[in-house]
Design an enzyme around this catalytic site. Structure first.
Site, PDB file in Angstrom:
ATOM      1  N   HIS A 131       2.461 -10.633 -43.737  1.00 12.15           N
ATOM      2  CA  HIS A 131       1.649  -9.549 -45.113  1.00 12.15           C
ATOM      3  C   HIS A 131       2.797  -8.809 -46.051  1.00 12.15           C
ATOM      4  O   HIS A 131       3.974  -9.522 -45.430  1.00 12.15           O
ATOM      5  CB  HIS A 131       1.629  -8.392 -43.876  1.00 12.15           C
ATOM      6  N   ASP A 208       5.276  -7.371 -36.253  1.00  9.51           N
ATOM      7  CA  ASP A 208       3.929  -6.663 -36.787  1.00  9.51           C
ATOM      8  C   ASP A 208       3.001  -6.800 -36.101  1.00  9.51           C
ATOM      9  O   ASP A 208       2.016  -7.788 -35.906  1.00  9.51           O
ATOM     10  CB  ASP A 208       3.993  -6.750 -38.378  1.00  9.51           C
ATOM     11  N   GLN A 211      -2.305  -6.214 -36.577  1.00 10.50           N
ATOM     12  CA  GLN A 211      -3.851  -6.882 -36.200  1.00 10.50           C
ATOM     13  C   GLN A 211      -3.409  -7.021 -35.032  1.00 10.50           C
ATOM     14  O   GLN A 211      -4.462  -7.353 -34.506  1.00 10.50           O
ATOM     15  CB  GLN A 211      -4.080  -7.717 -37.294  1.00 10.50           C
ATOM     16  N   LYS A 234      -6.159   1.010 -38.544  1.00 11.99           N
ATOM     17  CA  LYS A 234      -6.626   0.045 -37.927  1.00 11.99           C
ATOM     18  C   LYS A 234      -7.754  -0.542 -36.719  1.00 11.99           C
ATOM     19  O   LYS A 234      -8.371  -0.960 -36.500  1.00 11.99           O
ATOM     20  CB  LYS A 234      -5.611  -1.301 -38.466  1.00 11.99           C
ATOM     21  N   CYS A 372      -2.966  -9.465 -49.718  1.00 12.93           N
ATOM     22  CA  CYS A 372      -1.873  -8.888 -48.999  1.00 12.93           C
ATOM     23  C   CYS A 372      -0.785 -10.104 -48.663  1.00 12.93           C
ATOM     24  O   CYS A 372       0.369  -9.852 -47.762  1.00 12.93           O
ATOM     25  CB  CYS A 372      -1.012  -8.031 -48.426  1.00 12.93           C
TER      26      CYS A 372
HETATM   27  C1  LIG Z   1      -2.876  -3.851 -42.289  1.00 11.54           C
HETATM   28  C2  LIG Z   1      -1.404  -4.759 -42.140  1.00 11.54           C
HETATM   29  C3  LIG Z   1       0.031  -4.246 -43.320  1.00 11.54           C
HETATM   30  C4  LIG Z   1      -0.028  -2.440 -43.190  1.00 11.54           C
HETATM   31  O1  LIG Z   1      -0.500  -1.809 -42.515  1.00 11.54           O
HETATM   32  P1  LIG Z   1      -0.515  -0.486 -43.205  1.00 11.54           P
HETATM   33  O2  LIG Z   1      -1.286   0.339 -42.198  1.00 11.54           O
HETATM   34  O3  LIG Z   1      -1.167  -0.632 -44.565  1.00 11.54           O
HETATM   35  O4  LIG Z   1       0.718   0.205 -42.964  1.00 11.54           O
HETATM   36  C5  LIG Z   1       0.648  -5.121 -41.993  1.00 11.54           C
HETATM   37  N1  LIG Z   1       1.085  -6.070 -41.614  1.00 11.54           N
HETATM   38  C6  LIG Z   1      -0.215  -6.673 -41.021  1.00 11.54           C
HETATM   39  C7  LIG Z   1      -0.420  -8.019 -40.877  1.00 11.54           C
HETATM   40  C8  LIG Z   1      -1.202  -6.042 -41.691  1.00 11.54           C
HETATM   41  O5  LIG Z   1      -2.793  -6.463 -41.419  1.00 11.54           O
END
Ligand SMILES: *Cc1c(COP(=O)(O)O)cnc(C)c1O
Length: 414
Positions: A131, A208, A211, A234, A372
């Site tokens: 992302h 990260d 997800q 999320k 993104c």
């Molecule tokens: C949504 C997402 C982000 C960013 O998260 P925010 O809540 O917008 O800060 C980063 N990495 C992944 C894989 C995402 O799906």
């Protein structure tokens, strides 16, 4: 007898679960809303909204500061969520759990702070499926110092090439940053193995987990990751709250990210000392209302069982892929085994935006565009994709409606 995923998810009464989400009763263009943009943000159940209400009606006071009762109570609620998060990700200590505004801020915190310890010529490894939140913060360091990104390639199914990954390590590699689960492909990366490889080279790893946290059991001790970032919004929680887990070893070494109240020990104009962990990285008044409510979201997930949620989502994914598969000219992106409940696709040369717009007219909310992840779009030679992503409250009937609508739109536009 072994349980099939079906048995598992049948233990959950989805229609009962849906009653906790008034938004799911909405109609769009006269049709029932089918919300399939959960990878962008999930909806919020009553228990979480009520926790927000409770904070505003009964407990609102600034945290960690006051001697008065309200301030103590608000502080207790924030710290209770910190402990819930610690248990949820199996961190060793609450001092390693930092509240942020989201995954993006967590990654920026590490990039900005750890980045100060980097030198010209250093290298950072990321994957091509990251992302933008896990690319740009590392590039920003590169604008101040000569730090370069090395990129792990993937195969067409969306799986990282582990040999190529290991080959990227050099004497200059200082950091690895990678997604646990891809927001576009749904690939669940072999992060435990990738972390072990990095550690063999003496390199720390940030995961990260934006997800992963809503869909996969996360155990930071078992993964042995150095940092793990994710977002409340999320995972059925309120917006504006994120978590950064960091190993104490690194958090103690790293300089503060932002300065202000809360993060200090003693302040004078000559010399300022910093607070102990985790407060060293929590400058200013945190979003204590939403942090408290995030505790209710963790309870919600734990109550349903993350394995049950995942099993249900896999069932929805299987049905969606099976239904879409018969569309002439459909192309799926991300077909790795064991992928999470995300289906990204294009039909012929239909623009993802056009498809998304027409699906919306039929009540179906999907994501379109680059998600993104422009470097990943470039990897597949496209500028955008249509993405449907599932959550616990989605039903097989909704998947059927989505599949039928997509067939219809494809026929209209082709
Ligand atoms: C949504 C997402 C982000 C960013 O998260 P925010 O809540 O917008 O800060 C980063 N990495 C992944 C894989 C995402 O799906």
């Amino acid at each position: 007898m072994t349980q099939s995923p079906c048995d598992n998810h049948n233990n959950m009464d989805i229609n009962k679960i849906r009653e906790d989400y008034p938004i799911l009763q909405r109609h769009i263009e006269g049709r029932p809303l089918v919300y399939l943009d959960n990878a962008a943000t999930s909806q919020t159940p009553r228990s979480v909204v009520e926790a927000i209400d409770q904070m505003y009606y009964h407990y609102k006071a600034n945290v960690h500061r006051g001697v008065h009762t309200l301030s103590q109570e608000a502080t207790d609620m924030v710290e209770l969520t910190r402990e819930k998060v610690r248990a949820f990700i199996n961190a060793g200590s609450v001092e390693e759990v930092i509240f942020t505004r989201g995954t993006t801020e967590g990654i920026n915190l590490v990039a900005s702070s750890f980045g100060q310890m980097l030198e010209n010529g250093d290298e950072i490894i990321v994957t091509v499926m990251e992302h933008h939140s896990n690319i740009v913060p590392w590039q920003l360091i590169g604008q101040r110092k000569r730090v370069t990104l090395r990129v792990v390639p993937i195969d067409d199914s969306g799986q990282v090439d582990l040999e190529a990954y290991e080959d990227l390590f050099s004497d200059n590699t200082r950091f690895v940053a990678l997604a646990h689960v891809s927001n576009v492909l749904g690939t669940v990366n072999p992060v435990k193995q990738m972390i072990a490889i990095a550690h063999r080279h003496g390199v720390p790893v940030l995961i990260d987990g934006a997800q992963a946290a809503p869909h996969v059991k996360v155990d930071v001790l078992d993964l042995d990751c150095d940092f793990y970032a994710f977002s409340s919004h999320k995972m059925y929680g309120p917006a504006g709250v994120g978590i950064l887990y960091g190993k104490r070893y690194w958090l103690e070494k790293m300089p503060p990210y932002q300065g202000g109240g809360e993060m200090i020990g003693q302040v004078s104009f000559e010399r300022t000392t910093f607070a102990d962990l985790p407060f060293k990285f929590e400058a200013g008044t945190p979003d204590f209302v939403d942090i408290a409510a995030f505790g209710a979201a963790i309870d919600y997930i734990q109550g349903l069982g993350i394995e049950n949620i995942a099993a249900h989502e896999h069932e929805l994914l299987r049905a969606a892929v099976e239904g879409l598969n018969t569309i002439d000219g459909i192309r799926f992106f991300g077909t790795a085994p064991g992928k999470s409940g995300v289906v990204s696709f294009l039909v012929g040369d239909i623009n993802s935006y056009d498809m998304g717009l027409l699906l919306d007219k039929l009540g179906i909310a999907v994501r379109t565009g680059h998600h993104c992840a422009q470097p990943l779009m470039a990897r597949y030679g496209v500028t955008g994709m249509v993405r449907a992503s599932f959550a616990v409250y989605n039903t097989l009937d909704e998947v059927a409606a989505f599949v039928a609508a997509t067939h219809r739109v494809a026929a209209m536009l082709q």
